[in-house]
Enzyme design. Structure first.
Site, PDB file in Angstrom:
ATOM      1  N   CYS A   1      -2.970   0.042   3.289  1.00  0.00           N
ATOM      2  CA  CYS A   1      -3.936   0.586   4.230  1.00  0.00           C
ATOM      3  C   CYS A   1      -5.221  -0.235   4.307  1.00  0.00           C
ATOM      4  O   CYS A   1      -5.186  -1.429   4.568  1.00  0.00           O
ATOM      5  CB  CYS A   1      -4.208   2.044   3.851  1.00  0.00           C
ATOM      6  SG  CYS A   1      -4.874   3.067   5.172  1.00  0.00           S
TER       7      CYS A   1
ATOM      8  N   GLU B   1       3.142   4.000   3.088  1.00  0.00           N
ATOM      9  CA  GLU B   1       2.201   4.231   1.983  1.00  0.00           C
ATOM     10  C   GLU B   1       2.461   5.585   1.337  1.00  0.00           C
ATOM     11  O   GLU B   1       2.650   6.591   2.013  1.00  0.00           O
ATOM     12  CB  GLU B   1       0.766   4.169   2.519  1.00  0.00           C
ATOM     13  CG  GLU B   1      -0.306   4.406   1.465  1.00  0.00           C
ATOM     14  CD  GLU B   1      -1.709   4.367   2.047  1.00  0.00           C
ATOM     15  OE1 GLU B   1      -2.661   4.386   1.253  1.00  0.00           O
ATOM     16  OE2 GLU B   1      -1.854   4.315   3.283  1.00  0.00           O
TER      17      GLU B   1
ATOM     18  N   LYS C   1      -3.566   0.805  -5.561  1.00  0.00           N
ATOM     19  CA  LYS C   1      -4.627   0.575  -4.582  1.00  0.00           C
ATOM     20  C   LYS C   1      -5.965   0.495  -5.307  1.00  0.00           C
ATOM     21  O   LYS C   1      -6.321   1.382  -6.089  1.00  0.00           O
ATOM     22  CB  LYS C   1      -4.642   1.723  -3.569  1.00  0.00           C
ATOM     23  CG  LYS C   1      -5.555   1.520  -2.375  1.00  0.00           C
ATOM     24  CD  LYS C   1      -5.359   2.661  -1.373  1.00  0.00           C
ATOM     25  CE  LYS C   1      -6.172   2.434  -0.117  1.00  0.00           C
ATOM     26  NZ  LYS C   1      -5.956   3.524   0.879  1.00  0.00           N
TER      27      LYS C   1
END
Length: 344
Positions: free
Chosen positions: A163, A47, A129
């Site tokens: 995540c 990430e 995200k």
């Protein structure tokens, strides 16, 4: 001989260069070259690995974060740019699909962004995200659902989440409903402690089972010297250890190679697509096991626009998905203007 493809995949656990984008990019290119020597067709990096995950935001109070936050702005990745072109060229050179997380700079904001480069070097997916987690909200803006899509690549249909997006079952279901064959998961690693790696284990194995797909998970790693460079407080340093679980999971929820929880390195596995049908024959969450007349998911897939009505020649759209990457052209997906209903 089986009619099912077998894809050689690699998940990378690696430490960034906390000083510069150029240093981290150099490590990325070297890892791609090394993986190519083992016949890898798909490689997944952690990430926001370029230039580095903002570990400082987890251990420093907001009033002290200014200098590091501004430095991250300086080193962040613009899409497209020389940095993304370099990765695309390396993917093409090595005939490899590359999935990597970046801190993306779009004018005055940063975003947690996932990039998927096809083996042709073309950037086939750029997504942000949708909700930064906890401390991350001081660093990144929010993404939208325009990037919640599965793309066709040289190795199959790929989806990606970052995540704690994996704790959003509707986000995961949106990718499942698009029949992802390989799910690329990315976590920062070296964060929170061992419990983070244990939670990750549950999360990625459950998604593999529920989606009936392969999951490739990549986490970052900090050396002791890097941890000390982020914070001199022993209590805060403790929060920057553990939390690594680089793994490759089959559609049956099994590890295809021993997970990597410490240090830098690769794990490799051959993804036999026969296992997808084997799993879905028993339980297809978006097919014969679904009840769309009882439960369904509706997605607002329209790209976020902050101002409407501006002349098109004055509107900068760096967050559009790139269809002609090597030519530097950006094109909006017209499907982003639609609201999509996905049955369950």
């Amino acid at each position: 001989m089986s009619d099912y493809p077998i894809v050689r995949a690699a998940a990378v656990q690696i430490s960034p260069d906390l000083e510069s984008l150029a240093g981290t990019l150099h490590k990325v290119l070297n890892m791609i070259d090394e993986a190519a020597e083992s016949g890898v067709e798909l490689i997944v990096f952690p990430e926001t690995f370029l230039p580095y995950y903002p570990y400082f935001s987890f251990v420093l109070p907001p009033v002290s974060q200014g200098p590091e936050h501004l430095r991250l702005y300086k080193e962040a990745v613009v899409v497209p740019s020389d940095t993304t072109r370099t990765i695309g060229n390396k993917a093409k050179e090595r005939n490899m699909v590359v999935v990597i997380g970046v801190n993306e700079r779009d004018n005055g904001s940063l975003y947690n962004t996932q990039l998927v480069f096809d083996a042709t070097g073309e950037l086939i997916l750029k997504r942000r995200k949708i909700t930064p987690t906890y401390h991350e909200r001081m660093i990144w803006g929010q993404g939208d659902a325009s990037g919640l899509k599965v793309v066709d690549s040289a190795v199959g249909r790929i989806g990606a989440l970052a995540c704690w997006e994996h704790y959003n079952p509707l986000a995961r279901y949106s990718l499942m409903a698009q029949h992802e064959q390989i799910h690329c998961a990315q976590f920062p690693g070296s964060l929170v402690g061992p419990i983070f790696g244990e939670q990750m284990e549950v999360t990625i194995r459950h998604h593999a089972l529920e989606s009936g797909c392969f999951v490739i998970n990549s986490t970052g790693w900090l050396t002791e010297a890097q941890i000390e460079s982020v914070s001199l407080d022993p209590a805060m340093q403790k929060a920057l250890r553990g939390g690594c679980n680089t793994a490759i999971i089959s559609p049956e929820g099994k590890h295809l190679a021993p997970a990597l929880t410490e240090g830098e390195g690769f794990i490799y596995a051959d993804l036999d697509f026969r296992l997808i049908d084997k799993r879905k024959r028993m339980m297809d969450s978006v097919g014969h096991y679904a009840r769309p007349e009882l439960l369904n998911l509706q997605i607002n897939a329209k790209k976020t626009e902050y101002v409407e009505g501006l002349p098109t020649e004055n509107v900068n759209k760096p967050d559009s998905n790139v269809s002609l990457f090597n030519k530097g052209e950006l094109s909006d997906d017209t499907a982003h203007d639609e609201t999509i209903s996905i049955p369950n």
